[in-house]
Write a protein that holds these residues in place. Structure first.
Motif, mmCIF file in Angstrom:
data_model
loop_
_atom_site.group_PDB
_atom_site.id
_atom_site.type_symbol
_atom_site.label_atom_id
_atom_site.label_comp_id
_atom_site.label_asym_id
_atom_site.label_seq_id
_atom_site.Cartn_x
_atom_site.Cartn_y
_atom_site.Cartn_z
ATOM 1 N N LYS A 91 0.749 -1.197 0.130
ATOM 2 C CA LYS A 91 -0.052 0.032 -0.183
ATOM 3 C C LYS A 91 0.800 1.253 -0.024
ATOM 4 O O LYS A 91 0.518 2.484 -0.332
ATOM 5 N N TYR A 92 2.116 1.186 0.318
ATOM 6 C CA TYR A 92 3.089 2.243 0.347
ATOM 7 C C TYR A 92 4.052 2.380 -0.810
ATOM 8 O O TYR A 92 4.593 3.561 -1.327
ATOM 9 N N VAL A 144 5.088 2.695 -4.812
ATOM 10 C CA VAL A 144 4.774 2.965 -6.227
ATOM 11 C C VAL A 144 6.117 2.732 -7.119
ATOM 12 O O VAL A 144 7.063 2.926 -6.452
ATOM 13 N N ARG A 193 5.031 6.398 -10.940
ATOM 14 C CA ARG A 193 4.387 6.466 -9.692
ATOM 15 C C ARG A 193 2.903 5.619 -9.638
ATOM 16 O O ARG A 193 2.039 5.698 -8.917
ATOM 17 N N THR A 194 2.737 4.585 -10.549
ATOM 18 C CA THR A 194 1.826 3.637 -10.504
ATOM 19 C C THR A 194 1.998 2.684 -9.576
ATOM 20 O O THR A 194 3.038 2.435 -9.002
ATOM 21 N N PRO A 195 0.972 2.268 -8.542
ATOM 22 C CA PRO A 195 1.165 1.517 -7.544
ATOM 23 C C PRO A 195 1.823 0.066 -8.046
ATOM 24 O O PRO A 195 1.344 -0.414 -8.901
ATOM 25 N N LYS A 243 4.760 6.477 -1.996
ATOM 26 C CA LYS A 243 3.496 7.152 -2.123
ATOM 27 C C LYS A 243 3.820 8.331 -0.921
ATOM 28 O O LYS A 243 4.733 8.382 -0.327
ATOM 29 N N SER A 244 2.989 9.600 -1.299
ATOM 30 C CA SER A 244 3.297 10.430 -0.190
ATOM 31 C C SER A 244 2.091 10.519 0.760
ATOM 32 O O SER A 244 1.350 10.873 0.982
ATOM 33 N N ASP A 245 2.656 9.510 1.899
ATOM 34 C CA ASP A 245 2.048 9.219 2.860
ATOM 35 C C ASP A 245 2.225 9.209 4.356
ATOM 36 O O ASP A 245 1.606 8.605 5.025
ATOM 37 N N LEU A 262 7.404 13.273 0.165
ATOM 38 C CA LEU A 262 6.721 12.238 0.556
ATOM 39 C C LEU A 262 5.789 12.504 1.978
ATOM 40 O O LEU A 262 5.183 11.747 2.362
ATOM 41 N N LYS A 281 2.749 13.796 3.862
ATOM 42 C CA LYS A 281 1.235 14.235 4.033
ATOM 43 C C LYS A 281 1.197 15.718 4.395
ATOM 44 O O LYS A 281 1.766 16.281 5.058
#
Ligand SMILES: C[S@@+](CC[C@H](N)C(=O)[O-])C[C@H]1O[C@@H](n2cnc3c(N)ncnc32)[C@H](O)[C@@H]1O
Length: 332
Positions: free
Chosen positions: A7-8, A10, A15-17, A161-163, A189, A191
């Motif tokens: 889930k994190y 890409v 930048r596709t998962p 991801k930017s999480d 990255l 949030k």
């Protein structure tokens, strides 16, 4: 690698998962061997020894040396940490409580011990990455933690991801050829509302290191094989350890002589290090001597990275008079 990590992740290019393309071996929850793929670019990344290796591309001068030398260091000094004292000092003023329920990124994780501390402080999940095969040590250290993930990746080609609610980068930016670019990539990255903390070598106060230690690193150590540098570091550590324990430490604790210890070369640093054991100091000395790229930053440069990246609530403090630790928040 736990499947949860997906889930994190890409593709570092589009930048596709990323998706799991094959699973060849598992141990409990961990996928030990297999591969990940980008459905859009059709590139594939191996999972080896439980760690996704998302590395291809972006070569820079001295990258291979950086990778190999730090891998040697972390394999040699894999078990030096006992308590999180130094970690908390590096990320000051953040405290243990700050980690509670946050999603955390450890950028340039080395042996992974800080990621383990972050998990123990109550982080929701921790993703730790490093360029070098130090990730094998990090994986071993963090295996028992369900919420810690380890990835082999390059700061200049981040597969995340930017999480992140909190991202820390300790002792890494000074070993990059283009620090501002590394900082900029990490910052992307965060949030909205997320915090970033860094610790880097300082220019101010570090004349002894810049004038004596650094030329030795550049002109002598870079030509020596790693076992020879290890032996030299041992000798140097023995001298520093003796000075720290017998001179700097006692002076700094004896109130009337405290100012004297601060005036000696590396005064604050060696007084601080007098509380640590020999192996810990040995690792610090060795790391200082093996890094192929090392830079020293002035206060305004460090502040500039945060300001130019649009971060707010910037806090910047001097550490042991020879380095900078800084933190800032993404206003969103
Ligand atoms: C001095 S160590 C610090 C490790 C860890 N943060 C700590 O404080 O213990 C520097 C680390 O930066 C990593 N590193 C250097 N260049 C990197 C890059 N381009 N991308 C990711 N990690 C990198 C090295 O492999 C090494 O483990």
């Amino acid at each position: 690698m736990k499947e949860d990590l997906l889930k994190y992740l890409v593709c570092p290019d589009c930048r596709t998962p990323l998706a799991l393309s094959s699973v060849l071996k598992t141990e409990g929850e961990e996928i030990m061997e297999g591969s990940l793929g980008c459905p859009r670019c059709s590139v594939s990344f191996p999972v080896r020894g439980g760690v996704p290796r998302i590395l291809a591309g972006n070569e820079y001068r001295l990258k291979e040396e950086t990778k190999n030398r730090f891998a040697f260091s972390w394999k040699k000094f894999s078990d030096i940490y006992e308590d999180p004292k130094d970690f908390l000092d590096w990320i000051h003023p953040k405290t243990r409580d700050f980690f509670k329920d946050r999603v955390v990124l450890d950028a340039g994780c080395g042996s992974g011990q800080h990621a383990v501390f972050a998990s123990e402080f109550g982080a929701r999940e921790v993703v730790a990455f490093d360029l070098s095969p130090a990730v094998d040590v990090a994986f071993r250290h963090s295996r028992t933690k369900d919420n810690v993930h380890v990835v082999q990746a390059d700061m200049y080609r981040l597969p995340f991801k930017s999480d992140y609610d909190f991202l820390y980068c300790i002792g890494v930016l000074q070993h990059l050829p283009d620090t501002k670019e590394g900082f900029r990539r990490l910052r992307s990255l965060l949030k909205p509302g997320g915090w970033m903390s860094v610790w880097v070598y300082g220019y101010e106060g570090a004349w002894f290191i810049r004038r004596i230690v650094d030329p030795a690193r550049k002109f002598v150590m870079s030509r020596l094989p790693l076992p020879a540098i290890l032996s030299l570091s041992f000798l140097l550590t023995a001298i520093l350890y003796f000075l720290a324990k017998v001179v700097y430490g006692p002076l700094s604790r004896f109130r009337p002589a405290k100012h004297l210890s601060r005036r000696l070369p590396l005064g604050d640093y060696l007084s601080y290090m007098s509380a640590f054991n020999f192996t810990y100091l040995f690792n610090c000395v060795f790391d200082q001597l093996i890094a192929p790229i090392t830079q020293y930053f002035k206060e305004e440069e460090v502040r500039g990275w945060f300001e130019n990246a649009g971060l707010k609530d910037i806090g910047l403090t001097r550490r042991n008079n020879i380095s900078w630790r800084a933190t800032g928040r993404n206003p969103g």
